[in-house]
Design a protein around this motif. Structure first.
Motif, short mmCIF file in Angstrom:
data_model
loop_
_atom_site.label_atom_id
_atom_site.label_comp_id
_atom_site.label_asym_id
_atom_site.label_seq_id
_atom_site.Cartn_x
_atom_site.Cartn_y
_atom_site.Cartn_z
N GLY A 53 44.52 -34.30 17.12
CA GLY A 53 43.39 -35.09 16.62
C GLY A 53 42.34 -34.18 16.01
O GLY A 53 42.64 -33.14 15.45
N SER A 54 41.06 -34.58 16.17
CA SER A 54 40.00 -33.81 15.51
C SER A 54 39.52 -32.64 16.37
O SER A 54 38.53 -32.01 16.04
N PHE A 55 40.23 -32.36 17.47
CA PHE A 55 39.80 -31.25 18.34
C PHE A 55 40.09 -29.89 17.72
O PHE A 55 40.98 -29.76 16.88
N ASN A 56 39.30 -28.91 18.15
CA ASN A 56 39.49 -27.52 17.74
C ASN A 56 39.87 -26.68 18.95
O ASN A 56 39.55 -27.07 20.09
N ALA A 57 40.48 -25.54 18.70
CA ALA A 57 40.74 -24.59 19.79
C ALA A 57 40.85 -23.19 19.21
O ALA A 57 41.30 -23.02 18.08
N ILE A 58 40.41 -22.23 20.00
CA ILE A 58 40.46 -20.84 19.56
C ILE A 58 41.08 -20.01 20.68
O ILE A 58 40.60 -20.05 21.81
N LEU A 59 42.15 -19.30 20.34
CA LEU A 59 42.87 -18.48 21.31
C LEU A 59 42.52 -17.02 21.04
O LEU A 59 42.82 -16.49 19.97
N LEU A 60 41.87 -16.40 22.03
CA LEU A 60 41.42 -15.02 21.88
C LEU A 60 42.25 -14.14 22.81
O LEU A 60 42.52 -14.55 23.94
N ASP A 61 42.62 -12.96 22.34
CA ASP A 61 43.41 -12.08 23.20
C ASP A 61 42.61 -10.82 23.50
O ASP A 61 42.46 -9.94 22.64
N GLY A 62 42.06 -10.76 24.72
CA GLY A 62 41.27 -9.59 25.12
C GLY A 62 42.17 -8.60 25.86
O GLY A 62 43.08 -9.02 26.59
N ASP A 63 41.94 -7.31 25.67
CA ASP A 63 42.84 -6.34 26.32
C ASP A 63 42.67 -6.31 27.83
O ASP A 63 43.57 -5.88 28.55
N GLU A 64 41.53 -6.76 28.35
CA GLU A 64 41.35 -6.80 29.80
C GLU A 64 41.70 -8.19 30.36
O GLU A 64 42.29 -8.32 31.42
N THR A 65 41.30 -9.24 29.65
CA THR A 65 41.45 -10.60 30.18
C THR A 65 42.80 -11.21 29.87
O THR A 65 43.24 -12.15 30.54
N GLY A 66 43.48 -10.73 28.83
CA GLY A 66 44.65 -11.46 28.32
C GLY A 66 44.15 -12.64 27.50
O GLY A 66 42.98 -12.68 27.08
N GLU A 67 45.02 -13.63 27.32
CA GLU A 67 44.66 -14.74 26.43
C GLU A 67 43.64 -15.69 27.05
O GLU A 67 43.73 -16.00 28.25
N ILE A 68 42.71 -16.16 26.21
CA ILE A 68 41.71 -17.14 26.64
C ILE A 68 41.69 -18.25 25.60
O ILE A 68 41.60 -17.96 24.40
N LEU A 69 41.76 -19.49 26.04
CA LEU A 69 41.71 -20.60 25.08
C LEU A 69 40.39 -21.35 25.23
O LEU A 69 40.05 -21.80 26.33
N LEU A 70 39.68 -21.50 24.13
CA LEU A 70 38.48 -22.34 24.11
C LEU A 70 38.85 -23.62 23.36
O LEU A 70 39.41 -23.55 22.26
N TYR A 71 38.50 -24.76 23.91
CA TYR A 71 38.95 -26.04 23.34
C TYR A 71 37.79 -27.02 23.35
O TYR A 71 37.02 -27.07 24.31
N GLY A 72 37.64 -27.79 22.31
CA GLY A 72 36.57 -28.80 22.33
C GLY A 72 36.31 -29.38 20.95
O GLY A 72 37.14 -29.25 20.05
N ARG A 73 35.14 -30.00 20.83
CA ARG A 73 34.77 -30.61 19.56
C ARG A 73 34.18 -29.55 18.63
O ARG A 73 33.15 -28.98 18.93
N GLY A 74 34.88 -29.33 17.53
CA GLY A 74 34.50 -28.23 16.65
C GLY A 74 33.50 -28.60 15.58
O GLY A 74 33.13 -27.77 14.75
N ALA A 75 33.05 -29.84 15.56
CA ALA A 75 32.06 -30.27 14.56
C ALA A 75 31.40 -31.53 15.07
O ALA A 75 31.62 -31.94 16.22
N GLY A 76 30.59 -32.13 14.21
CA GLY A 76 29.90 -33.36 14.59
C GLY A 76 28.47 -33.04 14.98
O GLY A 76 28.18 -31.95 15.47
N PRO A 77 27.57 -34.00 14.74
CA PRO A 77 26.14 -33.74 14.94
C PRO A 77 25.77 -33.31 16.36
O PRO A 77 25.08 -32.30 16.52
#
Ligand SMILES: NC(=O)c1ccc[n+]([C@@H]2O[C@H](COP(=O)([O-])OP(=O)(O)OC[C@H]3O[C@@H](n4cnc5c(N)ncnc54)[C@H](OP(=O)(O)O)[C@@H]3O)[C@@H](O)[C@H]2O)c1
Length: 425
Positions: A279-303
């Motif tokens: 759907g209209s959701f966004n997500a960003i997968l970041l790979d940190g060398d200490e943390t490993g993968e982290i996923l941020l998920y939510g509404r990427g726009a809208g007032p």
């Protein structure tokens, strides 16, 4: 009680929502942060436009100087969008000794170098949480939460319009045009959707994230950008048959040979975590060398989500925190040309169904070092035009392009331009 006087540039979708948030939660902000936020002056283009109820119209102006030159304004919040006027006002605000908050990814991606240089020279702050990911706090996560990490990879679904369209094509079997019209009716796509569907919005966002995470200058013209206009329901169905879905991914990776920064429709395995972002959701997968993968998920726009991100910058500002659009590294890395990347590929050929076609195509691919991992040739009916789908192992983009160009030149066999989609796995 400390008071912070805000000069607001722009009272559109985000500016109006910020104004309402500041009024509606005034008591909450006072209690929690000990600060009274006041939107003192608001720049608009059209003074005669009908606005919302509850707005103090006396605060409106069409003269930027009434904000930028007003010594009683503490901080300028830029929410007009676009590049030229926004850049002029942001630079003027910095020169007038004001810190700036902006939600403008186009401005940062295209003119961030100039803005960060001036802010650095003058010791001013530039906050930009709302520029990527709307309500998702990705900027603070990279800068603060992952402060102990080296990040070498970012994969993002950062455009809700495209994700909505691709999800509807997949779920409902819609063609691209019908899914786009549906998105427009539901308010997920602009009347002119080009910026979103051609990938430019995502390219702006990945340029900002890559610069922040890698501390490297990412010239916007070097970000490879391909949108979703050409994706057909046929591609989505074939991808499903192979166990993939199609997503518009914004990708930034770094290795010793340079930076890979691109936006492209991508085949993503159905069991990959980004495949589940619909759907209209966004997500960003970041790979940190200490943390490993982290996923941020939510509404990427809208007032509301975006105004929430702008407000978080105002709160940081009120606490005297620092924020810079990072200056580029003294040891610059080159942004790689797309032709040098290594990827797997989905290839769709429209072939005249006749004996020997598959072996001819496989032969040409072999000459360019392309090895095939999977094949589908359905709806066989001799003498008709049928789709032939191949998945490849890893190969350089340059070789795939040369091979496909050569195959497409075989007019007796190939009936329309072949489709090439990268696979990320
Ligand atoms: N919309 C979203 O979901 C979203 C999400 C994340 C980030 N952003 C970013 O937030 C920013 C604002 O977006 P928006 O959707 O709120 O834009 P918008 O609805 O188009 O509003 C723009 C506002 O700026 C004013 N304006 C435009 N050009 C101006 C100029 N040259 N001088 C003076 N005023 C000018 C307009 O005045 P009038 O009202 O008089 O026309 C309007 O109030 C953009 O950078 C956008 O990329 C938006």
């Amino acid at each position: 009680m400390r008071s912070i006087r805000i000069g607001l540039l722009g009272l559109g979708q985000i500016g109006s929502s910020l104004y309402k948030l500041v009024s509606r939660k005034a008591a909450f902000f006072q209690k929690r942060y000990g600060v009274q936020f006041k939107i003192a002056r608001i720049l608009v283009k059209n003074m005669r436009k009908k606005r919302f109820s509850g707005l103090d119209a006396k605060r409106l102006t069409s003269q930027a100087s009434q904000i930028l030159k007003d010594p009683s304004i503490d901080v300028v919040v830029e929410l007009i969008g676009g590049v030229d006027s926004a850049k002029k006002y942001v630079l003027e605000a910095l020169r007038s000794g004001k810190d700036v908050i902006t939600a403008n990814k186009a401005l940062l991606a295209e003119k961030g170098e100039e803005i960060s240089a001036l802010a650095g020279k003058l010791g001013r702050q530039v906050f930009f949480e709302a520029s990527v990911g709307g309500g998702i706090p990705v900027i603070k996560t990279i800068r603060e939460g992952l402060g102990a990490n080296r990040i070498d990879s970012i994969l993002g679904i950062v455009n809700g319009t495209c994700n909505y369209i691709l999800t509807q094509m997949s779920r409902e079997g819609l063609d691209f045009q019908t899914a786009l019209e549906q998105a427009q009716k539901k308010g997920f796509a602009e009347p002119d959707p080009s910026f979103d569907i051609d990938g430019i919005d995502s390219a702006h966002k990945i340029a900002v994230l890559a610069r922040l995470a890698f501390e490297q200058n990412i010239p916007f013209r070097d970000v490879y950008c391909e949108g979703i206009r050409h994706i057909t329901e046929q591609d989505i169905n074939f991808a499903k048959n192979f166990g993939y879905c199609i997503k518009l991914l914004a990708i930034a990776k770094r290795d010793a040979s340079g930076i890979d920064a691109r936006v492209q429709p991508t085949l993503v395995p159905q069991d990959h975590i980004l495949a589940k972002v619909d759907g209209s959701f966004n997500a960003i997968l970041l790979d940190g060398d200490e943390t490993g993968e982290i996923l941020l998920y939510g509404r990427g726009a809208g007032p509301e989500p975006t105004a929430s991100a702008v407000m978080s910058d105002l709160i940081d500002y009120s606490r005297g925190l620092e924020s810079r659009f990072p200056e580029a590294s003294k040891k610059p890395l080159k942004v790689k040309n797309i032709s040098s990347i290594l990827s797997r590929y989905y290839l769709r050929f429209s072939v005249l169904d006749q004996p020997g076609v598959l072996s001819k195509i496989a032969g040409i691919l072999g000459k360019y070092n392309v090895s095939i991992s999977d094949v589908i040739q359905s709806e066989r009916k001799s003498g008709t035009v049928v789709p032939l789908i191949l998945l490849t192992h890893h190969v350089h983009e340059k070789e795939i392009r040369s091979a496909v160009e050569r195959i497409d030149a075989m007019k007796s066999m190939i009936r329309s331009k072949s489709r090439v989609i990268r696979i990320e796995a």
